[in-house]
Scaffold this motif. Structure first.
Motif: not given
Length: 577
Positions: A522-523, A510-514, A394-402
């Motif tokens: 994770s997908t 579960k480690d959502a940050n990895n 979620e953070q990756a999508k938010k901060y680096y959407p492209e």
């Protein structure tokens, strides 16, 4: 270095042109093993490659040897019926070769005896006139042990000898070999480039090899063998800081417990597998590869401790955390791990807690390997997440959407800023693949999920695009046995503690940050896995046909179905606790 390479618009690799590799050699000289191994390596490079086997085509179109005329494999004049059948098979194989080249293929390996000079020259001239480069690949073998092993492990298990007594089948195959020896002509002419391999890699002779792709073929063939060995893969134990690439943290208490369980299960599974083949496990070595990360290297610690005498270190004496001075000693002198563990163990036994009751049943330990050698390999570090280090999806999508959008469209090739792509990782571990081919002992690779994905994809022949979606769960031991026609692979489940990510355990460890390292886990949308219930006695019966014997222990067998790719069987074992 090389990895799955980018190709030109035509689908061909650079300007190497099309290559026909014609194998030459008497039966049971390892031609099929060499052909299939070379096919796997070239496909990994991105070269469109296919093996055309005359024996397989003959069995498919005419049936087994029992359905052939008695003079089919003999030398000399043959009946018109036999000549017609042999011509039919030969023309059919040539058509397969032409069809593959016309459909965009770049390399064809023609797996056949091609024992006479006249026959192979007639074949080579046909394709040379069409602008296809011809390379002769001859396999010579005077090692009787290799020949006997090839016959028993490969030839008599083919449809030609279905229902035969093994010893009678071996005698019949030796008769077939003697028939070929009467007219066999070794390669001495220099009309075409040739490669001579003696005793499957013991010695190699070259003539007029030209160009990048032909040189890569030679390089690979210089590093292969056909000695029986088993390759095991397991993830490292849970670390104290799981979500950070930069933090080289040690194992958590659960990680140490996982390492101990891994050691027990590997030694038990290895002993059972070797004993089923009539091999004494204590007479073979075990080599362990890890990365230079603490969590990977320390997961191998119990294997070192197991080689110590029971008076110094009992099964329950592995400490939940290695003392700092011991860690520094190991870091400064890693060779100690592969030589004398007694020199680095404490003088007094260490204990986790109060002694176990003496009334508890003592499980018989499996026989230990003759030697355990641990090797750290820096190329096996996990994939570098770059700017995504420590971020959740979620953070990756938010901060680096492209970047996220481009990554999801091509997770194999896309490289995030300051990160590695899976293609970059494949290039990095290419030396490991060559060492993997060279290694002749049983091998355990304790690594990170991203690295194991690449190595496993290479061995079982998965396309590069599927590498990021291979699920490598902590707590599964992957077993791969190289064979002449590919590999036999199974996965055994042995751990359900913290750090395990499995079905129904979405919140355990579960480690959502990895997410980048654990992309497949994770997908959504990864390969579907069908679960089938089975019982030990059913699999024990199947073990006689190459399955897995689990001593009538309840199991769950999971089979991953992938179109046109090998199948990995995942077996869940009930270990009691």
């Amino acid at each position: 270095m090389v990895a799955p390479l980018y190709t030109t618009a035509s689908g061909l690799l650079f300007h190497a042109g099309k290559i026909l590799v014609i194998t030459i050699g008497l039966p049971a000289r390892g031609k099929t093993h060499i052909s299939r191994a070379l096919e796997r390596y070239l496909r990994w490079m991105g070269v469109k490659t296919q093996v055309v086997s005359l024996g397989d085509y003959r069995r498919k179109t005419l049936g087994g040897a029992q359905k052939l005329p008695p003079d089919y494999f003999t030398h000399g004049e043959k009946s018109p019926e036999t000549d017609a059948l042999r011509k039919k098979v030969q023309n059919g194989c040539e058509k397969l070769i032409w069809d593959y080249f016309e459909s965009g293929g770049q390399v064809v390996i023609y797996d056949a005896n091609n024992g006479t000079r006249a026959a192979r020259h007639a074949l080579a001239e046909k394709f040379d006139k069409a602008g296809i480069h011809v390379v002769l690949l001859e396999s010579l073998c005077d090692n009787k042990e290799i020949i006997e092993t090839n016959i028993r492990n490969v030839k008599i298990s083919s449809p030609d000898y279905k229902g035969w007594d093994p010893d009678l089948a071996v005698q019949d195959y030796y008769t077939r070999i003697r028939g070929h020896e009467e007219y066999y002509e070794t390669v001495e002419e220099r009309t075409w480039p040739y490669i001579k391999i003696i005793n499957v890699g013991e010695k190699i002779i070259l003539n007029d090899i030209q160009g990048y792709l032909q040189s890569r073929i030679v390089f690979f063939l210089m590093n292969i063998h056909n000695r029986f060995r088993t390759i095991y893969f397991a993830r490292s134990g849970q670390s104290l800081i799981e979500h950070s690439y930069k933090a080289d943290s040690d194992l958590s208490p659960a990680g140490w417990e996982y390492a101990e369980r891994l050691k027990d299960f590997v030694l038990e599974r290895r002993a059972k597998s070797l004993e089923q083949r009539g091999i004494d496990p204590s007479e073979r070595k075990l080599v362990i590869w890890t990365s230079t990360r603490r969590r990977a290297h320390h997961t191998a610690w119990p294997f070192v401790a197991s080689t110590s005498s029971s008076s110094q270190l009992s099964q329950s004496s592995i400490p939940p955390h290695i003392p700092v001075d011991t860690i520094e000693t190991l870091k400064e002198s890693p060779e100690l791990l592969s030589t004398s563990p007694d020199s680095i163990l404490p003088s007094e036994p260490l204990s986790r807690g109060p002694p176990m009751p003496t009334t508890a049943p003592v499980k018989k330990s499996p026989p230990l390997p003759s030697q355990i050698k641990i090797v750290e390999k820096p190329q096996m570090l996990e994939i570098n997440p770059g700017i995504w280090d420590g971020l959740s999806p979620e953070q990756a999508k938010k901060y680096y959407p492209e970047d996220w959008d481009r990554f999801t469209k091509d997770p194999y090739s896309y490289r995030a800023p300051r990160a590695e792509s899976y293609h970059d990782l494949s290039v990095r571990i290419e030396p490991i693949l060559i060492e993997l081919e060279r290694e002749q002992e049983d091998l355990l690779i304790i690594g990170h999920a991203s690295v194991i994905r690449c190595l496993l994809a290479y061995l079982i022949g998965l396309p590069a695009s599927e590498i990021p979606a291979i699920e490598i769960a902590r707590g599964d031991l992957l077993e791969v046995v190289p064979a002449s026609y590919g590999v036999h692979s199974h996965a055994f489940h042995f751990w359900d503690g913290p750090g395990r990510r499995g079905e129904g355990d979405h919140d355990i460890g579960k480690d959502a940050n990895n997410f980048y390292e654990n992309y497949a886990e994770s997908t959504k949308g990864k390969r579907k896995v069908a679960v089938e219930e089975a019982h030990g006695h059913e699999l024990a019966a199947g073990a006689q046909n190459g399955g897995v014997d689990v001593d009538k222990t309840p199991v769950v067998e999971k089979k991953a179905f992938v179109p046109d790719t090998p199948t990995i069987n995942v077996v869940r074992l009930d270990l009691g606790a």
